[in-house]
Motif scaffolding. Structure first.
Motif, PDB file in Angstrom:
ATOM      1  N   SER A  33       0.999  -1.217  -0.081  1.00  0.00           N
ATOM      2  CA  SER A  33       0.149  -0.038   0.250  1.00  0.00           C
ATOM      3  C   SER A  33       0.839   1.160  -0.055  1.00  0.00           C
ATOM      4  O   SER A  33       2.226   1.211  -0.507  1.00  0.00           O
ATOM      5  CB  SER A  33      -0.989  -0.008   1.470  1.00  0.00           C
ATOM      6  OG  SER A  33       0.129   0.158   2.341  1.00  0.00           O
ATOM      7  N   ASP A  34       0.396   2.281   0.349  1.00  0.00           N
ATOM      8  CA  ASP A  34       1.340   3.451   0.719  1.00  0.00           C
ATOM      9  C   ASP A  34       2.162   3.311   1.717  1.00  0.00           C
ATOM     10  O   ASP A  34       3.016   4.200   2.192  1.00  0.00           O
ATOM     11  CB  ASP A  34       0.634   4.949   0.790  1.00  0.00           C
ATOM     12  CG  ASP A  34      -0.268   4.836   1.986  1.00  0.00           C
ATOM     13  OD1 ASP A  34      -0.212   4.000   2.959  1.00  0.00           O
ATOM     14  OD2 ASP A  34      -1.228   5.694   2.066  1.00  0.00           O
ATOM     15  N   ALA A  42      -2.764   2.198  13.750  1.00  0.00           N
ATOM     16  CA  ALA A  42      -3.941   2.671  14.276  1.00  0.00           C
ATOM     17  C   ALA A  42      -5.001   1.439  13.841  1.00  0.00           C
ATOM     18  O   ALA A  42      -5.990   1.253  14.542  1.00  0.00           O
ATOM     19  CB  ALA A  42      -4.221   3.900  13.727  1.00  0.00           C
ATOM     20  N   ILE A  43      -4.859   1.120  12.601  1.00  0.00           N
ATOM     21  CA  ILE A  43      -5.946  -0.118  12.149  1.00  0.00           C
ATOM     22  C   ILE A  43      -5.882  -1.218  13.051  1.00  0.00           C
ATOM     23  O   ILE A  43      -7.028  -1.826  13.550  1.00  0.00           O
ATOM     24  CB  ILE A  43      -5.643  -0.224  10.684  1.00  0.00           C
ATOM     25  CG1 ILE A  43      -5.910   0.888   9.619  1.00  0.00           C
ATOM     26  CG2 ILE A  43      -6.464  -1.589  10.309  1.00  0.00           C
ATOM     27  CD1 ILE A  43      -5.477   0.730   8.182  1.00  0.00           C
ATOM     28  N   ASP A  44      -4.640  -1.533  13.408  1.00  0.00           N
ATOM     29  CA  ASP A  44      -4.704  -2.799  14.171  1.00  0.00           C
ATOM     30  C   ASP A  44      -4.931  -2.747  15.619  1.00  0.00           C
ATOM     31  O   ASP A  44      -5.542  -3.539  16.169  1.00  0.00           O
ATOM     32  CB  ASP A  44      -3.152  -3.492  14.098  1.00  0.00           C
ATOM     33  CG  ASP A  44      -3.087  -4.503  13.130  1.00  0.00           C
ATOM     34  OD1 ASP A  44      -4.021  -5.061  12.514  1.00  0.00           O
ATOM     35  OD2 ASP A  44      -1.742  -4.884  13.006  1.00  0.00           O
ATOM     36  N   VAL A  72      -5.216   5.733   4.608  1.00  0.00           N
ATOM     37  CA  VAL A  72      -6.391   6.339   5.287  1.00  0.00           C
ATOM     38  C   VAL A  72      -7.792   5.765   4.885  1.00  0.00           C
ATOM     39  O   VAL A  72      -8.722   5.531   5.697  1.00  0.00           O
ATOM     40  CB  VAL A  72      -6.228   8.188   5.009  1.00  0.00           C
ATOM     41  CG1 VAL A  72      -7.697   8.699   5.611  1.00  0.00           C
ATOM     42  CG2 VAL A  72      -5.162   8.606   5.829  1.00  0.00           C
ATOM     43  N   ALA A  73      -7.717   5.512   3.651  1.00  0.00           N
ATOM     44  CA  ALA A  73      -9.115   4.856   3.117  1.00  0.00           C
ATOM     45  C   ALA A  73      -9.192   3.409   3.909  1.00  0.00           C
ATOM     46  O   ALA A  73     -10.269   2.896   4.077  1.00  0.00           O
ATOM     47  CB  ALA A  73      -8.847   4.638   1.591  1.00  0.00           C
ATOM     48  N   LEU A  74      -8.217   2.622   4.197  1.00  0.00           N
ATOM     49  CA  LEU A  74      -8.251   1.504   4.854  1.00  0.00           C
ATOM     50  C   LEU A  74      -8.680   1.730   6.360  1.00  0.00           C
ATOM     51  O   LEU A  74      -9.549   0.790   6.892  1.00  0.00           O
ATOM     52  CB  LEU A  74      -6.846   0.645   4.967  1.00  0.00           C
ATOM     53  CG  LEU A  74      -6.429   0.426   3.450  1.00  0.00           C
ATOM     54  CD1 LEU A  74      -5.119  -0.322   3.587  1.00  0.00           C
ATOM     55  CD2 LEU A  74      -7.489  -0.560   2.601  1.00  0.00           C
ATOM     56  N   LEU A  75      -8.263   2.812   6.729  1.00  0.00           N
ATOM     57  CA  LEU A  75      -8.606   3.136   8.021  1.00  0.00           C
ATOM     58  C   LEU A  75      -9.985   3.405   8.450  1.00  0.00           C
ATOM     59  O   LEU A  75     -10.842   3.111   9.386  1.00  0.00           O
ATOM     60  CB  LEU A  75      -7.622   4.090   8.718  1.00  0.00           C
ATOM     61  CG  LEU A  75      -8.164   4.832  10.216  1.00  0.00           C
ATOM     62  CD1 LEU A  75      -7.891   3.771  11.405  1.00  0.00           C
ATOM     63  CD2 LEU A  75      -7.156   6.196  10.333  1.00  0.00           C
ATOM     64  N   ILE A 114      -6.368  11.257  11.248  1.00  0.00           N
ATOM     65  CA  ILE A 114      -6.890  10.010  11.781  1.00  0.00           C
ATOM     66  C   ILE A 114      -8.171  10.172  12.311  1.00  0.00           C
ATOM     67  O   ILE A 114      -9.215   9.369  12.019  1.00  0.00           O
ATOM     68  CB  ILE A 114      -6.042   9.525  12.812  1.00  0.00           C
ATOM     69  CG1 ILE A 114      -4.577   9.071  12.166  1.00  0.00           C
ATOM     70  CG2 ILE A 114      -6.529   8.227  13.509  1.00  0.00           C
ATOM     71  CD1 ILE A 114      -3.483   8.783  13.348  1.00  0.00           C
ATOM     72  N   ALA A 115      -8.405  11.414  13.014  1.00  0.00           N
ATOM     73  CA  ALA A 115      -9.867  11.602  13.567  1.00  0.00           C
ATOM     74  C   ALA A 115     -10.989  11.799  12.501  1.00  0.00           C
ATOM     75  O   ALA A 115     -11.946  11.317  12.444  1.00  0.00           O
ATOM     76  CB  ALA A 115      -9.863  12.982  14.214  1.00  0.00           C
ATOM     77  N   GLU A 116     -10.251  12.592  11.190  1.00  0.00           N
ATOM     78  CA  GLU A 116     -11.393  12.497   9.973  1.00  0.00           C
ATOM     79  C   GLU A 116     -11.797  11.125   9.642  1.00  0.00           C
ATOM     80  O   GLU A 116     -12.771  11.132   9.334  1.00  0.00           O
ATOM     81  CB  GLU A 116     -10.661  13.493   9.170  1.00  0.00           C
ATOM     82  CG  GLU A 116     -11.351  13.884   7.858  1.00  0.00           C
ATOM     83  CD  GLU A 116     -10.616  14.548   6.926  1.00  0.00           C
ATOM     84  OE1 GLU A 116      -9.662  15.470   7.308  1.00  0.00           O
ATOM     85  OE2 GLU A 116     -10.811  14.576   5.699  1.00  0.00           O
ATOM     86  N   ALA A 117     -10.706  10.150   9.393  1.00  0.00           N
ATOM     87  CA  ALA A 117     -11.051   8.872   8.737  1.00  0.00           C
ATOM     88  C   ALA A 117     -11.988   8.048   9.713  1.00  0.00           C
ATOM     89  O   ALA A 117     -12.907   7.180   9.294  1.00  0.00           O
ATOM     90  CB  ALA A 117      -9.938   8.170   8.613  1.00  0.00           C
ATOM     91  N   LEU A 118     -11.878   8.368  10.994  1.00  0.00           N
ATOM     92  CA  LEU A 118     -12.653   7.706  12.092  1.00  0.00           C
ATOM     93  C   LEU A 118     -13.992   8.348  12.375  1.00  0.00           C
ATOM     94  O   LEU A 118     -14.741   7.849  13.047  1.00  0.00           O
ATOM     95  CB  LEU A 118     -12.024   7.520  13.451  1.00  0.00           C
ATOM     96  CG  LEU A 118     -10.713   6.876  13.374  1.00  0.00           C
ATOM     97  CD1 LEU A 118      -9.995   6.947  14.595  1.00  0.00           C
ATOM     98  CD2 LEU A 118     -10.703   5.436  12.974  1.00  0.00           C
ATOM     99  N   HIS A 119     -14.464   9.611  11.777  1.00  0.00           N
ATOM    100  CA  HIS A 119     -15.442  10.492  11.869  1.00  0.00           C
ATOM    101  C   HIS A 119     -15.632  10.635  13.477  1.00  0.00           C
ATOM    102  O   HIS A 119     -16.815  10.574  14.123  1.00  0.00           O
ATOM    103  CB  HIS A 119     -16.749   9.715  11.387  1.00  0.00           C
ATOM    104  CG  HIS A 119     -16.537   9.468   9.872  1.00  0.00           C
ATOM    105  ND1 HIS A 119     -16.570  10.442   9.114  1.00  0.00           N
ATOM    106  CD2 HIS A 119     -16.273   8.172   9.205  1.00  0.00           C
ATOM    107  CE1 HIS A 119     -16.667  10.026   7.735  1.00  0.00           C
ATOM    108  NE2 HIS A 119     -16.576   8.815   7.673  1.00  0.00           N
TER     109      HIS A 119
END
Ligand SMILES: [Zn+2]
Length: 156
Positions: A33-34, A42-44, A72-75, A114-119
């Motif tokens: 990935s990137d 964070a994902i894990d 970030v899309a994966l998160l 990170i916060a944005e991806a997690l809403h």
């Protein structure tokens, strides 16, 4: 509570992507990935807290759809899986360890990504940056590592 850890090698010819930001540096992280080690940690942490396994199971590096994909899309995808499992994110705390470049100036912007991806609100995410005091592969500038923890609460 879940924990995540990741490390990627620094190589020439790749952009350096960390915490969803492109950071100016002579080398970037190697990976399918990137290779955003901070986002992968964070994902894990999210998967760990929700008992959903790990990033390698859900986003395998054999999957062509994951090639050069934005982590970030994966998160964001991991966040929706956690929500489907009935949990909400209370907070995320992460530490990125890099000898070079110095990342202190990027901590707030990384936390906001990170916060944005997690809403979730930006105040629920903290990113810390350290060096490895010149020791080991990370300290010699050959790799960047990251740790993260995440607390979830069960939705009623
Ligand atoms: Zn990774």
């Amino acid at each position: 509570m879940g924990h995540g850890y990741d490390l990627h090698r620094l190589v020439k010819g790749r952009p350096l992507i960390l915490g969803g930001l492109e950071i100016k540096h002579a080398k970037g992280l190697a990976g399918h990935s990137d290779a955003d080690a901070l986002i992968h940690a964070a994902i894990d942490a999210l998967f760990g807290a929700a008992r959903l396994g790990d990033i390698g199971e859900h986003f395998p590096d054999t999957d062509e759809r994951c090639k050069n994909i934005s982590s970030v899309a994966l998160l964001a995808k991991a966040a929706s899986m956690v929500a489907e499992a009935g949990y909400a994110v209370v907070n995320v705390d992460a530490t990125v360890i890099a000898e070079r470049p110095r990342l202190g100036a990027y901590k707030t912007a990384m936390a906001e990504k990170i916060a944005e991806a997690l809403h979730i609100e930006p105040g629920k995410v903290n990113v810390k940056a350290k060096t490895n005091e010149g020791l080991g592969e990370v300290g010699k500038g050959r790799a960047i590592a990251a740790h993260a923890v995440c607390l979830l609460v069960k939705n009623n």
